[in-house]
Write a protein that holds these residues in place. Structure first.
Motif, short mmCIF file in Angstrom:
data_model
loop_
_atom_site.label_atom_id
_atom_site.label_comp_id
_atom_site.label_asym_id
_atom_site.label_seq_id
_atom_site.Cartn_x
_atom_site.Cartn_y
_atom_site.Cartn_z
N SER A 17 0.80 -1.23 0.00
CA SER A 17 0.00 0.00 0.00
C SER A 17 0.83 1.28 0.00
CB SER A 17 -0.93 0.00 1.21
OG SER A 17 -0.15 -0.07 2.39
N THR A 18 2.16 1.18 -0.13
CA THR A 18 3.04 2.35 -0.06
C THR A 18 3.03 3.11 -1.38
OG1 THR A 18 4.43 1.10 1.44
CG2 THR A 18 5.38 3.09 0.48
N TRP A 19 2.98 4.44 -1.26
CA TRP A 19 3.04 5.32 -2.44
C TRP A 19 4.37 6.04 -2.47
CZ3 TRP A 19 -0.77 6.33 -6.20
CH2 TRP A 19 -1.93 5.58 -6.04
N SER A 20 4.81 6.42 -3.68
CA SER A 20 6.08 7.14 -3.82
C SER A 20 5.85 8.64 -3.61
CB SER A 20 6.65 6.89 -5.21
OG SER A 20 5.82 7.50 -6.18
N ASP A 36 4.31 9.78 -8.07
CA ASP A 36 2.98 9.43 -7.58
C ASP A 36 2.49 8.07 -8.10
OD1 ASP A 36 0.80 9.87 -5.98
OD2 ASP A 36 -0.34 10.84 -7.56
N VAL A 37 3.20 7.02 -7.72
CA VAL A 37 2.79 5.66 -8.08
C VAL A 37 2.74 4.81 -6.82
CG1 VAL A 37 3.64 5.66 -10.45
CG2 VAL A 37 5.17 5.01 -8.61
N GLN A 38 1.87 3.81 -6.84
CA GLN A 38 1.78 2.86 -5.74
C GLN A 38 2.72 1.70 -6.02
OE1 GLN A 38 -2.13 1.36 -4.99
NE2 GLN A 38 -1.47 0.10 -3.26
N CYS A 39 3.33 1.17 -4.96
CA CYS A 39 4.25 0.04 -5.09
C CYS A 39 3.50 -1.16 -5.70
CB CYS A 39 4.81 -0.33 -3.73
SG CYS A 39 5.92 -1.74 -3.75
N HIS A 87 10.74 -0.51 -2.54
CA HIS A 87 9.48 -0.56 -3.27
C HIS A 87 9.77 -0.39 -4.75
CE1 HIS A 87 7.32 -0.30 0.49
NE2 HIS A 87 8.10 0.71 0.85
#
Length: 193
Positions: free
Chosen positions: A8-11, A16-19, A29
């Motif tokens: 669920s981690t975002w950059s 702006d992408v989700q792992c 990630h």
């Protein structure tokens, strides 16, 4: 079946992408823009703003959905083939419908299938990517390389597949081949009783 959950981690805001890795992954990630992209972004929890671009694809796949999609696609294709075959049977004959279904089954081959009949074998396999594109072709299969190699059988190229029947070894080498095969089987039985 155990469900796989995505991390669920975002950059950072810039990318702006989700792992795309699994929720229980180790290490940094990563995320790819598409499932077939040859590069991916990588970042860590310590500094999500420090993004590096690395080779390889990182894309989260849900196996349950991909199997359902693949099964639905195959069911749709074969339903359409069945309707066309029924129409051919109704308008022409059962032979036309059977030929249509046999050709569709033959042309949908994606991996090699062989049937061994003693010294001979028959099979169907996809054309190698390095081969020139052909719609129809006939060729001889040979034992070995070069012009002096003995003919083993016949191959027929039908677009993306090859249908062939040929001998596994020359007739003079068949007794030695059978002896070596029997010795190999005996050795396998000793190793795996």
């Amino acid at each position: 079946m155990r469900r796989r959950h995505r991390c669920s981690t975002w950059s950072c805001i810039a990318v702006d992408v989700q792992c795309q890795r699994l929720a229980t992954h180790d290490g940094p990630h990563g995320a790819s823009p598409t499932p077939t992209h040859d590069r991916h972004w990588s970042w860590t929890d310590d500094d999500p703003n420090a993004i590096t671009v690395l080779p390889g694809t990182v894309w989260f796949h849900r196996p349950d959905r991909t199997r359902i999609k693949k099964a639905a696609r195959l069911l749709g294709e074969w339903t359409a083939y069945g309707l066309v075959a029924a129409l051919l049977w109704w308008c022409d004959s059962w032979a036309a419908a059977a030929v249509f279904l046999a050709l569709e089954l033959l042309l949908s081959v994606r991996r090699a299938h062989f049937v061994d009949l003693g010294r001979f074998t028959a099979g169907v396999w996809p054309v190698t990517p390095a081969a020139p594109p052909l719609i129809f072709g006939v060729a001889f299969a040979t034992h070995g390389e070069g012009r002096n190699a003995k003919r083993a059988g016949l191959e027929v190229i039908l677009g993306p597949v090859v249908v062939g029947a040929f001998s596994l070894v020359p007739r003079s080498d068949w007794p030695a081949y059978k002896r070596s095969q029997a010795a190999f089987e005996a050795q396998q039985k000793e190793l795996h009783p």
